[in-house]
Write a protein that holds these residues in place. Structure first.
Motif, mmCIF file in Angstrom:
data_model
loop_
_atom_site.group_PDB
_atom_site.id
_atom_site.type_symbol
_atom_site.label_atom_id
_atom_site.label_comp_id
_atom_site.label_asym_id
_atom_site.label_seq_id
_atom_site.Cartn_x
_atom_site.Cartn_y
_atom_site.Cartn_z
ATOM 1 N N VAL A 272 0.835 -1.203 0.000
ATOM 2 C CA VAL A 272 0.000 0.000 0.000
ATOM 3 C C VAL A 272 0.870 1.255 0.000
ATOM 4 N N LEU A 273 1.913 1.274 0.812
ATOM 5 C CA LEU A 273 2.811 2.433 0.860
ATOM 6 C C LEU A 273 3.422 2.694 -0.518
ATOM 7 N N ASP B 170 6.894 7.830 -4.229
ATOM 8 C CA ASP B 170 8.189 8.487 -4.088
ATOM 9 C C ASP B 170 8.919 8.084 -2.813
ATOM 10 N N LYS B 171 8.195 7.468 -1.886
ATOM 11 C CA LYS B 171 8.859 7.003 -0.669
ATOM 12 C C LYS B 171 9.625 5.724 -0.990
ATOM 13 N N ASP B 172 10.679 5.475 -0.247
ATOM 14 C CA ASP B 172 11.512 4.303 -0.491
ATOM 15 C C ASP B 172 10.793 3.051 -0.010
ATOM 16 N N SER B 173 10.408 2.206 -0.963
ATOM 17 C CA SER B 173 9.731 0.949 -0.654
ATOM 18 C C SER B 173 10.075 -0.039 -1.745
ATOM 19 N N SER C 258 7.557 0.183 -4.574
ATOM 20 C CA SER C 258 7.322 1.411 -5.328
ATOM 21 C C SER C 258 7.396 1.122 -6.817
ATOM 22 N N GLU C 259 6.454 1.695 -7.575
ATOM 23 C CA GLU C 259 6.363 1.402 -9.001
ATOM 24 C C GLU C 259 7.645 1.757 -9.745
ATOM 25 N N GLU C 260 8.287 2.863 -9.377
ATOM 26 C CA GLU C 260 9.488 3.302 -10.089
ATOM 27 C C GLU C 260 10.652 2.337 -9.907
ATOM 28 N N LYS C 261 10.574 1.505 -8.897
ATOM 29 C CA LYS C 261 11.707 0.653 -8.577
ATOM 30 C C LYS C 261 11.595 -0.740 -9.205
ATOM 31 N N HIS C 262 10.550 -0.996 -9.987
ATOM 32 C CA HIS C 262 10.364 -2.319 -10.562
ATOM 33 C C HIS C 262 11.377 -2.644 -11.651
ATOM 34 N N GLY C 263 11.834 -1.641 -12.388
ATOM 35 C CA GLY C 263 12.768 -1.901 -13.470
ATOM 36 C C GLY C 263 12.099 -2.696 -14.563
#
Length: 132
Positions: free
Chosen positions: A112-113, A119-122, A125-130
């Motif tokens: 959920v976060l 933008d929070k570090d998780s 997070s969608e941006e971190k999927h690569g």
């Protein structure tokens, strides 16, 4: 504070999930059916950041039907479906996410976060999927 709409036809599960998310950075709305969830969404004047819904619910409106109707009304809405079915058996729209039941509290909170505050570090997070 971000608003999350939690929809589940099982009162115990609805209470558990809303309890796990209540407090902190979330305003949690709840509904016990798809049709009540849609009504809740249409009556709520603010932004709803996330729909967290059970996939299969009795009463004529499934979680998929609810999410489809809500994303028409609220195009920026993030969708997280939960179900006891294995993920491979479900077909979700692009951009929707899935959480298998049973899950642990930290798994729910982290997912959920990552969806509500990308933008929070998780690790979710969608941006971190690569690339996948």
């Amino acid at each position: 504070m971000k608003t999350i709409l939690v929809v589940d036809d099982q009162p115990d599960e609805l209470e558990l999930v809303s309890h796990l998310l209540a407090g902190g950075d979330y305003n949690v709305l709840t509904a016990g059916s798809g049709s009540k969830g849609l009504q809740q969404s249409r009556e709520f004047k603010g932004e709803i950041a996330l729909l967290l819904s059970d996939f299969q619910m009795p009463g004529g409106m499934s979680g998929i039907d609810l999410a489809t109707a809500m994303t028409i009304d609220r195009p920026q809405l993030k969708v997280l479906m939960m179900s006891g079915f294995p993920g491979g058996m479900l077909v979700l729209n692009e951009g929707w996410h899935f959480l298998a039941k049973p899950f642990i509290a930290s798994q729910l909170r982290a997912l959920v976060l990552g969806l509500v505050y990308p933008d929070k570090d998780s690790k979710f997070s969608e941006e971190k999927h690569g690339s996948s």
